[in-house]
Scaffold this active site. Structure first.
Site: not given
Length: 719
Positions: A22, A416, A374
């Site tokens: 994590c 383009d 966390c």
């Protein structure tokens, strides 16, 4: 980063850090490493578990670095070289079942031990009620010993407010006030949560591992007409290989003999097999469907398409999204503030209102566990990683979380024309010689264009080759941006340019002007060939729109975006193409003009520019996001902020939808993380919930955030 590293003394090191599942884990490792003298250029990726840095071993020995990280509870395995710079894991051996991989983790063994001790505590308490309190102590002490040692190591390494520290304090406090059963449940549930987090992180990591497994372990190398099995990693550019029907292609290469259909879906996401014949390019990891092919290898294993895609995905995961950076800054002061609030909860009610010290100490300890950030820290990177992986599966490469976030916020998309909205393979349709025969006109034009890779130049060269006309010696070739090319051919200065530029050199005769008008009205591009200042003829070319261009433009409009074509082609040709596709057009633009148009569009919001990654560099740079079209080419993979491997216009809508889904997922994750904490903050302070529900609030939110992020792996469709 690379430029920075070259100026830093020391040895470049690369480690795989087991258990780093994590962003919080990655932050702890990074903090610990940065406090050691002699370390620099630290790069860390929790998704791949890779840690890379430079180390001056005169200041800190390598063994001390390894010992410091292992003391934090992580495994260390040095990699001698970057995995994609020469040691791509090709078709790894079959992995053991998930349950066996989980049981191999130290946290799994700890969870089993604690579970057994908790079970014994329950049985002992039921059999001997007088021992009920003491029966829970073994589980609590074992968990406290494991996490407490890790908490102390983290504090010494610069992370005093870790979840391990908060949990250890809560466990000690619970034992001190006689809540041994809850202390045991705290360490047990925390261990289960850590284990589930690791399993979920492994699931998210599986996408990039599956990419690496696409390349076969062995190849059939042809030498002297004999095919011999060799390791695919040993193939070098120039080698000849045989690919039988049903085999995976072992390397990027070009077909030199044979004809077959090739399934490129594992690489590009394109579901329809592509016919390959002599001269066609093939990608490593594709599947040869029908006929035998002989290939000439064009790239080594470390640089094939799969390896470069993996490298780009890993680099993208390392690049933190703006939202993730903000949340990390927020968490840096949030956790100490939460600890201070918990301390106030312990002391304020007893001192100010005569509250019971034991009761408020218990509530303060529970609040410590609720405070762990966390889930909040994980909310963004988990969603970004899943979004990047989902895009890669569909041939949508995005270089980092910042780019993935920005794509979903764009309000206009500029295109383009040549090679983007059109196939990029124009063909010569008409010629009008003004002086001399047609063959001379084509020969002079093709020779002048011989040094150019522009699609129009290739079309003229192809027509000359079909007519059997050899190219003449050329020198002093140069491009005229937005106008054409110029070169000295056979001693004569030749220009191949747009009509407006040709008119500045010399007036066009009236028949030529009429031909230009008629051809441009039909959607053709016209170039004028000028030799020594005199116009010798006109060449008309047409490039058809891509089959999915109109569908793709319509899909973007449904998403609320404004598509616009920016082209250097003449207004008539641009308008003819734009009318067929249903979008606005700005034509006759030089590169600087396109840059100004992008700046004008940006006034209303972020703008994406879609091009080939080489031309229109100013416009790509000016746009909020540059997107390259290209089927696995160097340009598509190495330039711009994102690349569409399948060169499909409709994939743009899928990319925008994926970005928006990722942004929505991030908002959901933040709401889950903060919402659960808000609920348990109230219930903890009011005494409704205690220690072990507080642990569930933290670990449960982390698991929920991860599982919610993994939903993005199944993302399909435009919205």
């Amino acid at each position: 980063m690379a430029e920075t590293e070259t100026r830093i003394a020391g040895t470049a090191l690369r480690y795989r850090v087991a258990g780093m599942d994590c962003p919080s884990c990655a932050g702890k490792v990074e903090t610990a490493l940065s406090r050691l003298p002699g370390t620099a250029a630290v790069r860390i990726n929790f998704q791949t578990q890779i840690l890379a840095f430079r180390l001056d071993e005169a200041a800190t020995p390598r063994a001390e670095v390894e010992a410091r990280i292992r003391a934090l509870g992580y495994g260390m395995e040095e990699e001698a070289a970057p995995r994609l710079a020469g040691a791509l894991p090709i078709a790894a051996e079959a992995e053991p079942p998930l349950w066996r991989r989980v049981l191999a983790e130290p946290k799994a063994r700890l969870a089993l031990l604690l579970g057994g001790l908790v079970g014994l505590g329950v049985l002992a308490g039921a059999a001997w009620p007088q021992l009920e309190g003491a029966a829970w102590w073994p589980a609590a002490l074992v968990g406290l010993a494991y996490f407490g040692r890790k908490a102390i190591a983290l504090a010494r390494a610069g992370s005093p407010f870790s979840i391990e520290m908060l949990m250890s304090i809560a466990t000690l406090g619970a034992l001190a006030i006689g809540a041994a059963s809850e202390a045991a449940m705290v360490v047990f549930l925390f261990t289960i949560g850590e284990l589930l987090e690791g399993v979920a992180a492994g699931r998210a990591r599986a996408g990039i591992q599956a990419l690496a497994a696409l390349v076969p372990r062995h190849a059939l190398k042809l030498e002297g007409g004999v095919a011999s099995p060799v390791p695919a990693a040993s193939l070098a550019p120039g080698d000849l290989v045989l690919v039988r029907p049903g085999d995976r292609i072992p390397a990027d290469g070009v077909v030199v003999e044979g004809h077959s259909e090739v399934d490129e879906s594992p690489v590009t996401g394109e579901s329809i097999p592509v016919v390959k014949a002599e001269g066609d390019t093939v990608f490593a990891g594709s599947v040869n469907a029908s006929g035998a092919l002989q290939l000439r290898v064009t790239r080594a294993a470390a640089d094939n398409t799969i390896a470069r895609i993996i490298r780009l995905v890993e680099e993208a995961q390392e690049a933190k999204a703006p939202t993730a950076r903000f949340i990390e800054r927020f968490a840096a002061w949030y956790t100490p503030a939460a600890v201070l609030v918990a301390a106030l909860v312990v002391v304020a009610p007893p001192l100010l209102a005569g509250g019971d010290w034991g009761t408020w100490l218990y509530r303060g300890l529970a609040l410590l566990l609720v405070a762990c950030p966390c889930a909040l820290v994980l909310s963004t990177p988990a969603a970004i990683a899943s979004g990047l992986a989902a895009g890669t599966r569909r041939g949508l490469l995005v270089k980092g979380g910042g780019a993935l976030e920005m794509i979903g916020r764009v309000r206009a998309i500029a295109f383009d024309k040549t090679g983007t909205l059109t196939e990029g393979r124009p063909r010569v349709t008409d010629t009008l010689p003004l002086a001399g025969p047609e063959r001379v006109l084509l020969a002079m034009a093709a020779s002048a264009e011989s040094a150019s890779s522009h699609p129009l130049a290739r079309a003229i060269q192809q027509r000359a080759a079909e007519e059997g006309m050899p190219l003449r010696p050329t020198r002093e070739a140069r491009a005229l941006p937005g106008r054409g090319v110029e070169a000295v051919v056979g001693g004569k200065r030749v220009a191949v340019s747009a009509p407006h530029h040709a008119e500045s050199l010399a007036p066009l005769p009236e028949p030529a002007r009429q031909a230009v008008a008629d051809w441009e009205a039909a959607g053709k591009t016209v170039v004028v060939v000028t030799v020594e200042g005199a116009h010798t003829g006109l060449i008309a070319l047409r490039d058809e729109p891509r089959e999915d261009a109109a569908e793709g433009i319509a899909a973007l409009r449904r998403l609320g975006l404004t598509p616009v074509m920016l082209t250097g082609d003449n207004p008539r040709t641009g308008a003819a193409i734009a009318e067929r596709l249903g979008l606005e057009v700005k034509a006759g633009l030089l590169p600087a003009d396109k840059q100004r148009e992008i700046a004008a569009l940006a006034v209303a919001g972020p703008v994406a520019m879609v091009g080939d990654g080489i031309n229109d560099a100013p416009a790509l740079a000016a746009a909020s996001i540059g997107i390259a079209m290209g089927g696995g080419t160097d340009v598509a993979l190495e330039t711009a902020d994102a690349a569409l491997l399948n060169s499909r216009v409709r994939d743009l809508a899928a990319l925008v939808a994926l970005s928006r889904a990722t942004l929505a997922n991030i908002r959901q994750n933040v709401a889950i993380a903060l919402g659960l904490k808000a609920v348990f903050l109230v219930t903890t302070v009011t005494g409704v919930t205690g220690l072990w529900p507080a642990v569930l609030a933290d670990t449960g939110a982390t698991v929920l955030v991860t599982l919610n992020a993994l939903r993005l792996l199944r993302h399909r469709g435009e919205d």
